[in-house]
Design an enzyme around this catalytic site. Structure first.
Site, short mmCIF file in Angstrom:
data_model
loop_
_atom_site.label_atom_id
_atom_site.label_comp_id
_atom_site.label_asym_id
_atom_site.label_seq_id
_atom_site.Cartn_x
_atom_site.Cartn_y
_atom_site.Cartn_z
N GLU A 166 92.29 49.96 53.69
CA GLU A 166 92.31 50.80 52.49
C GLU A 166 93.07 50.19 51.31
OE1 GLU A 166 93.60 54.76 53.49
OE2 GLU A 166 91.96 55.06 54.90
N GLU B 62 88.00 54.97 60.77
CA GLU B 62 88.87 56.16 60.82
C GLU B 62 88.07 57.37 60.40
OE1 GLU B 62 92.57 56.19 58.61
OE2 GLU B 62 92.95 54.10 59.15
C1 FCB Z 1 94.30 57.10 56.10
C2 FCB Z 1 95.25 56.04 56.62
C3 FCB Z 1 95.83 56.36 57.98
C4 FCB Z 1 96.14 57.83 58.15
C5 FCB Z 1 94.97 58.69 57.72
C6 FCB Z 1 95.21 60.16 57.91
O1 FCB Z 1 94.24 57.03 54.72
O2 FCB Z 1 94.60 54.80 56.71
O3 FCB Z 1 96.93 55.53 58.17
O4 FCB Z 1 97.31 58.13 57.50
O5 FCB Z 1 94.66 58.42 56.39
#
Ligand code: FCB
Length: 458
Positions: free
Chosen positions: A173, A372
């Protein structure tokens, strides 16, 4: 009573070989901030700033995973996951950001990788999940090119030292590392700058490109290299032309600023227009884009929610964005549909649209892993909200696969409750509950649901 359909898994079958995983990151779970010579990171420093993190918390001790990792590997084995995405803490390997690597830090990850492979769990290693060595921040952090060069050095060192890692992710990110950290000040290093944040975004991409080049040169057979982006479709708040334009500006800042150079080899044409007076791009050098756009073996996509954007008068920046610069956008929360326990909007369609949107915009898009996706709440063990969220997002992913997008895997964020950055420990994303006072781990209902879902797809 829990509705039966909340317990059921996704109905569509995923393609054979689809990778089922869980994800974590170093600063959020490891604790042991002084162990084995680890140096301070920007998150150790930021956490000490009064008011920066809820309840004055920090990543010490988090889940004490640095010591308890064998138990966490067992939890993963019990889930039946194919893969585990975790990150390496740069300040464990180079406590001062550079110089001589500390073998003790590398040995920790060697042991973890070996244990995973012994269990048949494929390691996906993220090299940078936000814990920049504080020593490098003191030399300018991501505002300066030297940090990109140091990152490549670090990436090459970890890559050389860790055998048995088929998947390498350079950055997690970069939007958050640059804009949230250097413009909004909500994340470490807590800066509120305009130009500095744009420089940070560029240098993160350059760091990625330099790291890819170094790792390619020494890659072992079968290794794959990618990068992970957080993506949020920017949805206009109304059909007006003004809101459509505002959503495009938001899309540039969150998505296209990163996807265009990485996947298309060019910065978006509307970048100077959107950034206005801070549009001094003198940090770009000839050859950077060629480096940044070197072919990837896969793209990691993190998806949580879409952003609803409306036009806002310049000079009256959106307080929710808290940005040091102004792109004439206000985020809005439309009435209706549900929000998570943290107040994040729940719109699985946004995951589908992100995936199909990528495939439409970038011909030759590499295979995608959803690196994620997850649901935050206050920590209930009977977490039906999380189960419904995961189920509906998996269904959206399956639909995108049905529409032709090459999605190869899904990683639930997160294996464990952990240090959720500026929100501290109050926000919990785990399939496994962590009692921070005793470090006891308790699988939640979602853990059992995910295990059955994975087993049902075999
Ligand atoms: C993302 C992050 C991760 C976590 C999630 C909820 O932005 O990459 O580390 O905090 O959100």
């Amino acid at each position: 009573m829990t509705a039966v359909d909340e317990r059921s898994g996704p109905t569509r079958p995923f393609p054979p070989g689809f990778v089922w995983g869980v994800a974590t990151s170093s600063y959020q779970i490891e604790g042991a901030v002084d162990a084995d010579g680890r140096g301070p990171s920007i998150w150790d420093a930021f956490s000490r700033v009064p008011g920066a993190v809820a309840a004055g918390e920090s990543g010490d001790p988090a889940c004490d995973h640095y010591r308890r990792w064998p138990q966490d590997v067992e939890l993963m084995a019990g889930l039946g996951v194919d893969a585990y995405r975790f990150s390496v803490a740069w300040p464990r390997v180079f406590p001062d950001g550079g110089g001589r690597a500390d073998r003790r830090g590398l040995d920790f990850y060697r042991r973890l990788v070996d244990a995973l492979n012994e269990r048949g769990i494929t390691p996906f290693v993220t090299l940078y999940h936000w814990d920049l060595p504080q020593a490098l921040e003191e030399r300018g952090g991501w505002r300066v090119r030297e940090t990109a060069e140091r990152f490549a050095e670090y990436a090459a060192t970890v890559h050389g030292a860790l055998d048995g890692v088929p998947y390498w992710i350079t950055l997690n990110e970069p939007y958050c590392s640059s804009i949230t950290g250097y413009a909004e000040g909500r994340h470490a290093p807590g800066a509120r700058e305009g130009h500095g944040a744009l420089a940070a975004a560029h240098h993160l991409l350059v760091g990625h490109g330099l790291a890819v080049a170094r790792m390619r040169a020494t890659a072992r057979p079968g290794e794959r290299i990618g990068v992970t982006l957080n993506m949020s479709p920017a949805v206009p708040a109304s059909p007006s032309a003004e809101d459509a334009a505002a959503a495009r500006r938001m899309d540039l800042m969150v998505n296209r600023q990163f996807t265009d150079p990485l996947l298309g080899g060019a910065y978006p044409g509307d970048m100077a227009e959107v950034y206005g007076e801070i549009s001094d791009f003198s940090f770009r050098r000839d050859g950077d884009l060629a480096l940044v756009s070197a072919p990837l073996d896969f793209l990691g996509v993190n998806y949580y929610y879409p952003i609803h954007a409306a036009a806002a008068p310049y000079g009256q920046p959106d307080p929710a964005l808290r940005s040091a610069f102004d792109i004439g956008v206000r985020t809005v929360a439309p009435d209706g549909p549900p929000v998570s326990g943290l107040g994040w909007r729940i719109e699985p369609r946004g995951l589908h649209d992100t995936l199909t949107g990528l495939a439409g915009r970038y011909p030759g898009l590499p295979p995608v892993f959803i690196t994620e996706n997850g649901y935050g709440d206050a920590g209930e063990l009977d977490d039906t909200g999380r189960i419904a969220y995961l189920r509906d997002h998996l269904a959206a992913a399956a639909e995108a696969i049905g529409a032709g997008v090459d999605v190869r895997g899904y990683f639930c964020w997160s294996l464990l409750d952990n240090f959720e950055w500026a929100r501290g420990y109050a926000a919990r994303f785990g399939l496994v509950h962590v009692d921070y006072a005793t470090q006891a781990r308790t699988p939640k209902a979602s853990y059992h649901w995910y295990r059955e879902t994975i087993a049902g797809q075999r």
